[in-house]
Every structure is written in C-alpha cells, then in structure tokens.
Design a protein around this motif. Structure first.
Motif, mmCIF file in Angstrom:
data_model
loop_
_atom_site.group_PDB
_atom_site.id
_atom_site.type_symbol
_atom_site.label_atom_id
_atom_site.label_comp_id
_atom_site.label_asym_id
_atom_site.label_seq_id
_atom_site.Cartn_x
_atom_site.Cartn_y
_atom_site.Cartn_z
ATOM 1 N N PHE A 28 6.627 -4.274 -10.529
ATOM 2 C CA PHE A 28 6.394 -2.974 -11.156
ATOM 3 C C PHE A 28 7.615 -2.562 -11.963
ATOM 4 C CE2 PHE A 28 3.710 -3.067 -7.434
ATOM 5 C CZ PHE A 28 2.554 -2.396 -7.803
ATOM 6 N N PRO A 29 7.413 -1.842 -13.069
ATOM 7 C CA PRO A 29 8.564 -1.255 -13.759
ATOM 8 C C PRO A 29 9.087 -0.083 -12.917
ATOM 9 C CG PRO A 29 6.542 -0.454 -14.754
ATOM 10 C CD PRO A 29 6.143 -1.485 -13.720
ATOM 11 N N PRO A 30 10.248 0.451 -13.247
ATOM 12 C CA PRO A 30 10.811 1.551 -12.450
ATOM 13 C C PRO A 30 9.885 2.757 -12.307
ATOM 14 C CG PRO A 30 12.468 0.669 -13.917
ATOM 15 C CD PRO A 30 11.172 0.006 -14.302
ATOM 16 N N ASP A 31 8.988 2.978 -13.263
ATOM 17 C CA ASP A 31 8.072 4.119 -13.189
ATOM 18 C C ASP A 31 6.636 3.685 -12.867
ATOM 19 O OD1 ASP A 31 7.598 2.834 -15.601
ATOM 20 O OD2 ASP A 31 7.419 4.690 -16.761
ATOM 21 N N GLY A 32 6.478 2.521 -12.261
ATOM 22 C CA GLY A 32 5.161 2.026 -11.888
ATOM 23 C C GLY A 32 4.491 2.935 -10.875
ATOM 24 N N VAL A 33 3.164 2.783 -10.757
ATOM 25 C CA VAL A 33 2.370 3.665 -9.897
ATOM 26 C C VAL A 33 1.474 2.833 -8.984
ATOM 27 C CG1 VAL A 33 0.609 5.480 -9.862
ATOM 28 C CG2 VAL A 33 2.325 5.442 -11.687
ATOM 29 N N VAL A 34 1.395 3.269 -7.723
ATOM 30 C CA VAL A 34 0.370 2.796 -6.801
ATOM 31 C C VAL A 34 -0.512 3.994 -6.482
ATOM 32 C CG1 VAL A 34 -0.120 1.993 -4.453
ATOM 33 C CG2 VAL A 34 1.688 0.909 -5.776
ATOM 34 N N ASP A 35 -1.816 3.832 -6.682
ATOM 35 C CA ASP A 35 -2.800 4.857 -6.366
ATOM 36 C C ASP A 35 -3.635 4.304 -5.212
ATOM 37 O OD1 ASP A 35 -5.189 6.326 -6.161
ATOM 38 O OD2 ASP A 35 -5.379 6.612 -8.311
ATOM 39 N N GLY A 82 -4.257 -7.792 8.530
ATOM 40 C CA GLY A 82 -2.936 -7.354 8.950
ATOM 41 C C GLY A 82 -3.050 -6.371 10.096
ATOM 42 N N ASP A 83 -2.001 -5.600 10.294
ATOM 43 C CA ASP A 83 -1.960 -4.648 11.398
ATOM 44 C C ASP A 83 -2.337 -3.237 10.959
ATOM 45 O OD1 ASP A 83 -1.134 -6.694 13.079
ATOM 46 O OD2 ASP A 83 0.998 -6.257 12.790
ATOM 47 N N GLY A 84 -2.825 -3.085 9.735
ATOM 48 C CA GLY A 84 -3.282 -1.790 9.233
ATOM 49 C C GLY A 84 -4.762 -1.884 8.926
ATOM 50 N N PHE A 85 -5.148 -1.407 7.743
ATOM 51 C CA PHE A 85 -6.543 -1.483 7.310
ATOM 52 C C PHE A 85 -6.975 -2.944 7.267
ATOM 53 C CE2 PHE A 85 -9.566 -2.323 3.915
ATOM 54 C CZ PHE A 85 -10.607 -1.482 4.274
ATOM 55 N N ASN A 86 -8.187 -3.191 7.728
ATOM 56 C CA ASN A 86 -8.785 -4.518 7.635
ATOM 57 C C ASN A 86 -10.184 -4.370 7.046
ATOM 58 O OD1 ASN A 86 -7.236 -6.857 9.320
ATOM 59 N ND2 ASN A 86 -6.752 -4.819 10.068
ATOM 60 N N GLY A 87 -10.470 -5.160 6.045
ATOM 61 C CA GLY A 87 -11.786 -5.123 5.430
ATOM 62 C C GLY A 87 -11.681 -5.368 3.947
ATOM 63 N N PRO A 88 -12.813 -5.311 3.263
ATOM 64 C CA PRO A 88 -12.802 -5.574 1.829
ATOM 65 C C PRO A 88 -12.239 -4.384 1.051
ATOM 66 C CG PRO A 88 -15.021 -5.041 2.554
ATOM 67 C CD PRO A 88 -14.160 -5.095 3.786
ATOM 68 N N SER A 89 -11.511 -4.681 -0.012
ATOM 69 C CA SER A 89 -10.985 -3.653 -0.911
ATOM 70 C C SER A 89 -10.981 -4.189 -2.332
ATOM 71 C CB SER A 89 -9.555 -3.259 -0.536
ATOM 72 O OG SER A 89 -9.532 -2.360 0.536
ATOM 73 N N HIS A 90 -10.943 -3.254 -3.272
ATOM 74 C CA HIS A 90 -10.814 -3.576 -4.690
ATOM 75 C C HIS A 90 -9.468 -3.053 -5.167
ATOM 76 C CE1 HIS A 90 -15.171 -3.635 -4.048
ATOM 77 N NE2 HIS A 90 -15.139 -4.625 -4.932
ATOM 78 N N PHE A 91 -8.729 -3.903 -5.807
ATOM 79 C CA PHE A 91 -7.420 -3.569 -6.361
ATOM 80 C C PHE A 91 -7.543 -3.692 -7.877
ATOM 81 C CE2 PHE A 91 -6.770 -5.125 -2.152
ATOM 82 C CZ PHE A 91 -5.685 -4.425 -1.640
ATOM 83 N N THR A 92 -7.303 -2.605 -8.591
ATOM 84 C CA THR A 92 -7.306 -2.646 -10.049
ATOM 85 C C THR A 92 -5.861 -2.620 -10.519
ATOM 86 O OG1 THR A 92 -9.432 -1.518 -10.169
ATOM 87 C CG2 THR A 92 -8.077 -1.532 -12.179
ATOM 88 N N PHE A 93 -5.466 -3.668 -11.197
ATOM 89 C CA PHE A 93 -4.106 -3.802 -11.707
ATOM 90 C C PHE A 93 -4.130 -3.570 -13.211
ATOM 91 C CE2 PHE A 93 -4.389 -6.521 -7.988
ATOM 92 C CZ PHE A 93 -3.218 -6.238 -7.296
ATOM 93 N N GLN A 94 -3.335 -2.614 -13.672
ATOM 94 C CA GLN A 94 -3.139 -2.424 -15.107
ATOM 95 C C GLN A 94 -1.845 -3.130 -15.464
ATOM 96 O OE1 GLN A 94 -3.128 1.648 -16.419
ATOM 97 N NE2 GLN A 94 -2.463 1.085 -18.470
ATOM 98 N N VAL A 95 -1.956 -4.170 -16.260
ATOM 99 C CA VAL A 95 -0.813 -5.020 -16.596
ATOM 100 C C VAL A 95 -0.366 -4.727 -18.025
ATOM 101 C CG1 VAL A 95 -0.034 -7.406 -16.866
ATOM 102 C CG2 VAL A 95 -1.618 -6.811 -15.023
ATOM 103 N N GLU A 96 0.942 -4.557 -18.185
ATOM 104 C CA GLU A 96 1.542 -4.451 -19.516
ATOM 105 C C GLU A 96 2.719 -5.417 -19.564
ATOM 106 O OE1 GLU A 96 2.521 -0.432 -20.601
ATOM 107 O OE2 GLU A 96 0.456 0.260 -20.278
ATOM 108 N N GLY A 97 2.602 -6.433 -20.387
ATOM 109 C CA GLY A 97 3.665 -7.430 -20.485
ATOM 110 C C GLY A 97 3.823 -8.176 -19.175
#
Length: 107
Positions: A28-35, A82-97
């Motif tokens: 991630f860049p310094p101002d990257g975001v996780v939602d 893992g030891d947290g959430f388990n199950g299916p998920s969708h991850f949307t990655f916005q990539v720049e460079g």
C-alpha cells in the motif's frame, strides 16, 4: 488451479498468508485504505492496527478460488481461514501502478 493476479495483489495475499505485516503494508502507499465492511483504515498505522487485531494478527489464511480482473479493480473470492473470521469473502483491490490504493472486504 493457478490464478494469475496482478503483482501488487499477489504480493498482498502472499504477505497475508505468510503473516508478514511489513510486507503486507509495503503493498500500500502511505495513504492506502482498507475498507472492512464499511470501516475504513487509512494509512500504514491504521492498517497495521486493523491487521494486528483482525487480519494478520489472527493468523489469516486466504485461499483464492476466483478472480475477476478489469482495468481498475481486481475482485478476489477467497476462502478465509485462521483464528478470526472463517468463510468466504470478496476482496476488491484497486491497483494503481505498483501499489494497492484500496482494499475493500465484503462477504
């Protein structure tokens, strides 16, 4: 099955599976975001705090089962373990460079 992902996305998933927070943050860049279901974490410090509590800190494992790739977004369907959430998920990655500017997590 091998899924060919853009380099920043593959690096982030590999870092998560290796439980390597430094390598994950480097995607991630310094101002990257996780939602994470509408909760936004901006910048390396906030992303690290979130990850320590809910992602790499709980030994996440992502098994990619599908990916949709377009010019702007990479949507990865993964089985999360893992030891947290388990199950299916969708991850949307916005990539720049060479970085992920935003990673959005939804079920």
């Amino acid at each position: 099955m091998t899924i060919d992902l853009p380099a920043p996305v593959a690096a982030a998933i590999d870092a998560a599976n290796a439980n390597d927070t430094g390598a994950f943050l480097a995607c991630f860049p310094p101002d990257g975001v996780v939602d994470d279901w509408g909760r936004e974490f901006v910048g390396h410090d906030e992303i690290r705090g979130w990850s320590d509590r809910e992602f790499i800190g709980v030994k996440v494992n992502l098994a990619v089962v599908h990916a949709d790739i377009d010019d702007v977004n990479v949507v990865v369907t993964a089985q999360v373990g893992g030891d947290g959430f388990n199950g299916p998920s969708h991850f949307t990655f916005q990539v720049e460079g060479t970085h992920i500017v935003r990673m959005t997590i939804r079920a």
